[in-house]
Design an enzyme around this catalytic site. Sequence first.
Site, short mmCIF file in Angstrom:
data_model
loop_
_atom_site.label_atom_id
_atom_site.label_comp_id
_atom_site.label_asym_id
_atom_site.label_seq_id
_atom_site.Cartn_x
_atom_site.Cartn_y
_atom_site.Cartn_z
N ASP A 137 -7.24 -2.71 -6.70
CA ASP A 137 -7.69 -3.32 -5.45
C ASP A 137 -8.01 -4.78 -5.67
O ASP A 137 -8.41 -5.17 -6.77
CB ASP A 137 -8.92 -2.60 -4.89
CG ASP A 137 -9.12 -2.96 -3.42
OD1 ASP A 137 -8.43 -2.38 -2.57
OD2 ASP A 137 -9.92 -3.87 -3.13
N ARG A 188 -7.27 11.26 -6.04
CA ARG A 188 -8.50 10.52 -5.76
C ARG A 188 -9.72 11.43 -5.92
O ARG A 188 -10.75 11.01 -6.45
CB ARG A 188 -8.45 9.96 -4.34
CG ARG A 188 -9.55 8.96 -4.04
CD ARG A 188 -9.51 8.62 -2.56
NE ARG A 188 -10.43 7.60 -2.15
CZ ARG A 188 -11.75 7.75 -2.09
NH1 ARG A 188 -12.32 8.88 -2.49
NH2 ARG A 188 -12.51 6.76 -1.65
N TYR A 202 -14.63 -12.07 1.47
CA TYR A 202 -15.26 -10.76 1.23
C TYR A 202 -16.60 -10.91 0.52
O TYR A 202 -17.57 -10.21 0.83
CB TYR A 202 -14.35 -9.87 0.39
CG TYR A 202 -13.48 -8.97 1.23
CD1 TYR A 202 -14.02 -7.85 1.86
CD2 TYR A 202 -12.13 -9.23 1.39
CE1 TYR A 202 -13.23 -7.03 2.64
CE2 TYR A 202 -11.34 -8.41 2.17
CZ TYR A 202 -11.89 -7.31 2.79
OH TYR A 202 -11.11 -6.51 3.56
N ARG A 249 -3.50 6.80 1.22
CA ARG A 249 -4.00 7.97 1.95
C ARG A 249 -3.01 8.69 2.85
O ARG A 249 -3.29 9.79 3.31
CB ARG A 249 -5.24 7.55 2.76
CG ARG A 249 -6.45 7.35 1.88
CD ARG A 249 -7.57 6.70 2.65
NE ARG A 249 -7.21 5.34 3.00
CZ ARG A 249 -8.00 4.51 3.66
NH1 ARG A 249 -9.19 4.91 4.08
NH2 ARG A 249 -7.61 3.29 3.92
N ARG A 283 0.82 -1.21 0.00
CA ARG A 283 0.00 0.00 0.00
C ARG A 283 0.86 1.27 0.00
O ARG A 283 0.53 2.25 0.65
CB ARG A 283 -0.92 0.04 1.23
CG ARG A 283 -1.88 -1.10 1.32
CD ARG A 283 -3.27 -0.65 0.91
NE ARG A 283 -4.23 -1.70 1.17
CZ ARG A 283 -5.19 -1.60 2.08
NH1 ARG A 283 -5.34 -0.52 2.79
NH2 ARG A 283 -6.02 -2.60 2.24
O1 CP3 Z 1 0.01 -1.60 -2.32
C1 CP3 Z 1 -0.34 -0.71 -3.11
O2 CP3 Z 1 0.16 0.45 -3.11
C2 CP3 Z 1 -1.35 -1.05 -4.20
C3 CP3 Z 1 -2.67 -0.79 -3.85
C4 CP3 Z 1 -3.53 -1.71 -3.01
C5 CP3 Z 1 -4.78 -1.25 -2.52
N1 CP3 Z 1 -5.44 -2.32 -1.99
C6 CP3 Z 1 -5.23 0.13 -2.61
C7 CP3 Z 1 -6.29 0.61 -1.70
C8 CP3 Z 1 -3.42 -3.07 -2.68
C9 CP3 Z 1 -2.27 -4.03 -2.91
C10 CP3 Z 1 -4.65 -3.44 -2.05
C11 CP3 Z 1 -4.94 -4.81 -1.59
C12 CP3 Z 1 -6.09 -5.05 -0.71
N2 CP3 Z 1 -7.34 -4.45 -0.76
C13 CP3 Z 1 -6.11 -6.03 0.31
C14 CP3 Z 1 -4.99 -6.99 0.62
C15 CP3 Z 1 -3.89 -6.39 1.39
C16 CP3 Z 1 -4.26 -5.90 2.76
O3 CP3 Z 1 -3.98 -4.70 3.00
O4 CP3 Z 1 -4.73 -6.67 3.57
C17 CP3 Z 1 -7.38 -5.98 0.92
C18 CP3 Z 1 -7.84 -6.83 2.08
C19 CP3 Z 1 -8.15 -5.00 0.22
C20 CP3 Z 1 -9.59 -4.62 0.44
C21 CP3 Z 1 -9.65 -3.20 0.83
N3 CP3 Z 1 -9.58 -2.17 -0.09
C22 CP3 Z 1 -9.68 -2.63 2.12
C23 CP3 Z 1 -9.77 -3.41 3.41
C24 CP3 Z 1 -9.63 -1.24 1.95
C25 CP3 Z 1 -9.49 -0.15 2.99
C26 CP3 Z 1 -10.65 0.17 3.78
C27 CP3 Z 1 -10.36 1.46 4.53
O5 CP3 Z 1 -11.04 2.44 4.22
O6 CP3 Z 1 -9.43 1.47 5.35
C28 CP3 Z 1 -9.59 -0.96 0.58
C29 CP3 Z 1 -9.52 0.36 -0.06
C30 CP3 Z 1 -8.20 0.74 -0.57
N4 CP3 Z 1 -7.43 -0.07 -1.36
C31 CP3 Z 1 -7.55 2.00 -0.38
C32 CP3 Z 1 -6.35 1.90 -1.09
C33 CP3 Z 1 -5.32 3.00 -1.26
C34 CP3 Z 1 -8.10 3.20 0.36
C35 CP3 Z 1 -9.28 3.69 -0.40
C36 CP3 Z 1 -9.53 5.18 -0.34
O7 CP3 Z 1 -8.81 5.94 -1.00
O8 CP3 Z 1 -10.50 5.54 0.33
#
Ligand code: CP3
Length: 336
Positions: free
Chosen positions: A73, A36, A148, A27, A23
């Site tokens: 994602d 975004r 999920y 944010r 990640r």
């Molecule tokens: O690593 C990177 O820079 C690439 C981007 C990446 C995102 N999600 C961007 C993201 C990667 C590799 C993921 C994987 C992902 N997504 C996982 C597996 C890894 C982990 O962290 O466990 C999971 C479980 C998800 C599902 C998901 N998507 C969650 C739980 C969330 C966050 C919820 C929250 O608001 O905290 C997301 C959203 C997400 N994915 C964001 C980002 C940058 C934040 C979204 C936003 O901008 O509001």
Amino acid sequence: MNDLLSRALNSEPIERPPVWFMRQAGRYLPEYHVTRAEAGSFLGLCRAPKLAAEVTLQPLRRFPLDASIVFNDILVPPAAMGMDLDFVAGKGPVFADPIRDVAQLKGLKKPVIAEDMPHVLETIKLLVAEIDVPLFGFAGAPYTLAAYMIEGSGSRHFEHVKAFSMHHPKEFHMLLDTLADICAEYLQAQVDAGCSAVQLFDTWAGDLSTDAFEKWALPYAKKALAGVSGVPRLYFTRNAAPYLHLIKGIEADAYAMDWHVDIARARKQLGDVPIMGNMDPLTLNGPPEVIKAEVHRIIRAAGPTGHVFNLGHGVLPITPIEGVHAMVDAVREWRW
Ligand code: CP3
């Protein structure tokens, strides 16, 4: 091209471990919020190749990292299978109509990658033309995606997916098997578009008993990775410690460790397989000298070959940028 990652993943001699972090776009960076907002929504950002490429590049402009990861994602494929997905502020990902009975499985379609998810492939092509570090592609592992799709959102107890697996084991195996095929095809498409490595994220498998991990997570992660060739394939679960004696059965090329794992012990148990990790992301909220000491402790414990420095899980939105600088500097000044 920076070849430190590839040397580390081949267990060749390295003067210091390569560093990137899960990640790394997101944010905690003010410029991420700007892009975004321009995209309008999180899924809109994932589906706009120019903006997704821009967000992928943002951490590379700030920090001298040895790898990047395409912005996307893990839940994009289930959305392409027909599930209605939204990202709700303060709640995270939410499926409007989670799978709670077997009849709903018939409504899922098998996505055609190039037609239903062309954005990620376009984003990858834009990026590889521009960067001189390796680019990771990724997918969610079958168990984590199924969790999920059945829970409908993140969950504390995973009661719905666990109930589904007990009430409908045959159909659950079939769903996992289908997801493994989709993951393999999706990861291979990312490799063919230009990615130099792939990572399978099995975040929620870390909640399973060892027996359930062997039944529901391991064989399908193995199948997903077996269908990908040409690049190193990494596997991550967010609680690897209970499964250290099992995970080599996944036959990944390297394993990412969360911070609960004693990396020296993991090294002994896993043998000479490369490992990645494993600093607690909250260490980044400490003072620079504490961050540096922790980075060096981890590098020393992991040993001189086959180690990629990373966090034990994704960087958090509350992370101070100075903390990330301290981590990257500490890795870069290390010499074996
Ligand atoms: O690593 C990177 O820079 C690439 C981007 C990446 C995102 N999600 C961007 C993201 C990667 C590799 C993921 C994987 C992902 N997504 C996982 C597996 C890894 C982990 O962290 O466990 C999971 C479980 C998800 C599902 C998901 N998507 C969650 C739980 C969330 C966050 C919820 C929250 O608001 O905290 C997301 C959203 C997400 N994915 C964001 C980002 C940058 C934040 C979204 C936003 O901008 O509001």
